[in-house]
Write a protein that holds these residues in place. Sequence first.
Motif, PDB file in Angstrom:
ATOM      1  N   ALA A  24       0.826  -1.200   0.000  1.00  0.00           N
ATOM      2  CA  ALA A  24       0.000   0.000   0.000  1.00  0.00           C
ATOM      3  C   ALA A  24       0.863   1.253   0.000  1.00  0.00           C
ATOM      4  CB  ALA A  24      -0.906   0.002   1.226  1.00  0.00           C
ATOM      5  N   SER A  25       0.336   2.295  -0.620  1.00  0.00           N
ATOM      6  CA  SER A  25       1.014   3.590  -0.605  1.00  0.00           C
ATOM      7  C   SER A  25      -0.032   4.689  -0.639  1.00  0.00           C
ATOM      8  CB  SER A  25       1.958   3.728  -1.790  1.00  0.00           C
ATOM      9  OG  SER A  25       1.245   3.644  -3.013  1.00  0.00           O
ATOM     10  N   GLY A  26       0.374   5.888  -0.212  1.00  0.00           N
ATOM     11  CA  GLY A  26      -0.524   7.030  -0.294  1.00  0.00           C
ATOM     12  C   GLY A  26      -1.441   7.223   0.882  1.00  0.00           C
ATOM     13  N   PHE A  27      -1.220   6.462   1.964  1.00  0.00           N
ATOM     14  CA  PHE A  27      -2.093   6.597   3.126  1.00  0.00           C
ATOM     15  C   PHE A  27      -1.842   7.916   3.839  1.00  0.00           C
ATOM     16  CE2 PHE A  27      -3.930   2.887   2.261  1.00  0.00           C
ATOM     17  CZ  PHE A  27      -3.768   1.767   3.071  1.00  0.00           C
ATOM     18  N   ALA A  28      -2.916   8.574   4.242  1.00  0.00           N
ATOM     19  CA  ALA A  28      -2.837   9.753   5.075  1.00  0.00           C
ATOM     20  C   ALA A  28      -2.792   9.307   6.541  1.00  0.00           C
ATOM     21  CB  ALA A  28      -4.047  10.651   4.826  1.00  0.00           C
ATOM     22  N   ASP A  29      -2.565  10.255   7.441  1.00  0.00           N
ATOM     23  CA  ASP A  29      -2.583   9.910   8.862  1.00  0.00           C
ATOM     24  C   ASP A  29      -3.978   9.457   9.275  1.00  0.00           C
ATOM     25  OD1 ASP A  29      -0.339  12.612   9.838  1.00  0.00           O
ATOM     26  OD2 ASP A  29       0.054  10.577   9.119  1.00  0.00           O
ATOM     27  N   GLY A  30      -4.022   8.577  10.257  1.00  0.00           N
ATOM     28  CA  GLY A  30      -5.309   8.107  10.732  1.00  0.00           C
ATOM     29  C   GLY A  30      -5.461   6.617  10.541  1.00  0.00           C
ATOM     30  N   SER A  31      -6.546   6.094  11.071  1.00  0.00           N
ATOM     31  CA  SER A  31      -6.803   4.656  10.999  1.00  0.00           C
ATOM     32  C   SER A  31      -7.486   4.284   9.687  1.00  0.00           C
ATOM     33  CB  SER A  31      -7.687   4.223  12.166  1.00  0.00           C
ATOM     34  OG  SER A  31      -7.014   4.391  13.390  1.00  0.00           O
ATOM     35  N   TYR A  32      -7.129   3.131   9.204  1.00  0.00           N
ATOM     36  CA  TYR A  32      -7.739   2.584   8.004  1.00  0.00           C
ATOM     37  C   TYR A  32      -8.279   1.196   8.303  1.00  0.00           C
ATOM     38  CZ  TYR A  32      -5.848   6.143   4.846  1.00  0.00           C
ATOM     39  OH  TYR A  32      -5.565   7.318   4.190  1.00  0.00           O
ATOM     40  N   CYS A  33      -9.294   0.838   7.599  1.00  0.00           N
ATOM     41  CA  CYS A  33      -9.733  -0.548   7.549  1.00  0.00           C
ATOM     42  C   CYS A  33      -9.143  -1.135   6.275  1.00  0.00           C
ATOM     43  CB  CYS A  33     -11.246  -0.650   7.520  1.00  0.00           C
ATOM     44  SG  CYS A  33     -11.835  -2.354   7.470  1.00  0.00           S
ATOM     45  N   LEU A  34      -8.388  -2.208   6.415  1.00  0.00           N
ATOM     46  CA  LEU A  34      -7.808  -2.923   5.280  1.00  0.00           C
ATOM     47  C   LEU A  34      -8.445  -4.297   5.206  1.00  0.00           C
ATOM     48  CD1 LEU A  34      -4.040  -2.183   6.000  1.00  0.00           C
ATOM     49  CD2 LEU A  34      -5.637  -0.823   4.632  1.00  0.00           C
ATOM     50  N   GLY A  35      -8.500  -4.845   4.016  1.00  0.00           N
ATOM     51  CA  GLY A  35      -9.103  -6.162   3.931  1.00  0.00           C
ATOM     52  C   GLY A  35      -8.890  -6.858   2.610  1.00  0.00           C
ATOM     53  N   TRP A  36      -9.463  -8.045   2.529  1.00  0.00           N
ATOM     54  CA  TRP A  36      -9.439  -8.863   1.333  1.00  0.00           C
ATOM     55  C   TRP A  36     -10.859  -9.273   0.968  1.00  0.00           C
ATOM     56  CZ3 TRP A  36      -4.977  -9.651  -1.314  1.00  0.00           C
ATOM     57  CH2 TRP A  36      -3.779  -9.401  -0.637  1.00  0.00           C
ATOM     58  N   PHE A  37     -11.158  -9.116  -0.295  1.00  0.00           N
ATOM     59  CA  PHE A  37     -12.381  -9.637  -0.880  1.00  0.00           C
ATOM     60  C   PHE A  37     -11.989 -10.625  -1.974  1.00  0.00           C
ATOM     61  CE2 PHE A  37     -16.266  -7.196   0.343  1.00  0.00           C
ATOM     62  CZ  PHE A  37     -15.688  -6.394   1.311  1.00  0.00           C
ATOM     63  N   ARG A  38     -12.930 -11.432  -2.394  1.00  0.00           N
ATOM     64  CA  ARG A  38     -12.659 -12.346  -3.506  1.00  0.00           C
ATOM     65  C   ARG A  38     -13.891 -12.473  -4.379  1.00  0.00           C
ATOM     66  NH1 ARG A  38     -12.157 -18.126  -0.200  1.00  0.00           N
ATOM     67  NH2 ARG A  38     -14.374 -18.341   0.325  1.00  0.00           N
ATOM     68  N   GLN A  39     -13.647 -12.840  -5.625  1.00  0.00           N
ATOM     69  CA  GLN A  39     -14.757 -13.052  -6.551  1.00  0.00           C
ATOM     70  C   GLN A  39     -14.427 -14.216  -7.464  1.00  0.00           C
ATOM     71  OE1 GLN A  39     -15.966  -9.667  -8.950  1.00  0.00           O
ATOM     72  NE2 GLN A  39     -18.046 -10.485  -9.087  1.00  0.00           N
ATOM     73  N   ALA A  40     -15.298 -15.203  -7.440  1.00  0.00           N
ATOM     74  CA  ALA A  40     -15.168 -16.356  -8.321  1.00  0.00           C
ATOM     75  C   ALA A  40     -16.043 -16.133  -9.552  1.00  0.00           C
ATOM     76  CB  ALA A  40     -15.597 -17.620  -7.582  1.00  0.00           C
ATOM     77  N   PRO A  41     -15.722 -16.766 -10.664  1.00  0.00           N
ATOM     78  CA  PRO A  41     -16.516 -16.596 -11.890  1.00  0.00           C
ATOM     79  C   PRO A  41     -17.990 -16.922 -11.643  1.00  0.00           C
ATOM     80  CG  PRO A  41     -14.487 -17.730 -12.401  1.00  0.00           C
ATOM     81  CD  PRO A  41     -14.556 -17.639 -10.904  1.00  0.00           C
ATOM     82  N   GLY A  42     -18.852 -16.013 -12.034  1.00  0.00           N
ATOM     83  CA  GLY A  42     -20.281 -16.231 -11.898  1.00  0.00           C
ATOM     84  C   GLY A  42     -20.831 -16.016 -10.507  1.00  0.00           C
ATOM     85  N   LYS A  43     -19.984 -15.574  -9.590  1.00  0.00           N
ATOM     86  CA  LYS A  43     -20.434 -15.360  -8.218  1.00  0.00           C
ATOM     87  C   LYS A  43     -20.239 -13.906  -7.809  1.00  0.00           C
ATOM     88  CE  LYS A  43     -19.690 -20.061  -6.519  1.00  0.00           C
ATOM     89  NZ  LYS A  43     -19.096 -20.880  -5.426  1.00  0.00           N
ATOM     90  N   GLU A  44     -20.954 -13.518  -6.753  1.00  0.00           N
ATOM     91  CA  GLU A  44     -20.803 -12.160  -6.255  1.00  0.00           C
ATOM     92  C   GLU A  44     -19.490 -12.016  -5.486  1.00  0.00           C
ATOM     93  OE1 GLU A  44     -25.510 -10.923  -5.641  1.00  0.00           O
ATOM     94  OE2 GLU A  44     -24.147 -11.006  -3.931  1.00  0.00           O
TER      95      GLU A  44
END
Length: 124
Positions: A24-44
């Motif tokens: 990651a780059s470009g973060f300003a001061d303060g708290s962030y929520c970071l995470g992972w999402f995924r998407q399989a073919p044909g799925k949300e």
Amino acid sequence: QVHLVESGGGSVQAGGSLRLSCAASGFADGSYCLGWFRQAPGKEREGVALITTGGGTTVYADSVKGRFVISQDAAKNTMYLQMGSLKPEDTARYYCVARRSLCIGFQYGYYNYWGQGTQVTVSS
């Protein structure tokens, strides 16, 4: 401007492990929520794991609890997703996400910064 770059995807057999990284780059001061999402073919798109910067509070989707671990290295501005006991149903494109706020859950519209994704393929 926040910029997220994923790496570490690949092909693995069921039961194997992979570690994804998100630089990651470009973060300003303060708290962030970071995470992972995924998407399989044909799925949300679905949330996988979240972590708050600083405090390190983590949240996991039920489907990955006990198998995946999310972590961060603040000094390297990098977040990780250690994936173990992989199953064919874990096959998807995995995206790193961020928002300058608290983590409130897996609503993907809440996260305004997204990486390009990295493909994970698990064969049986």
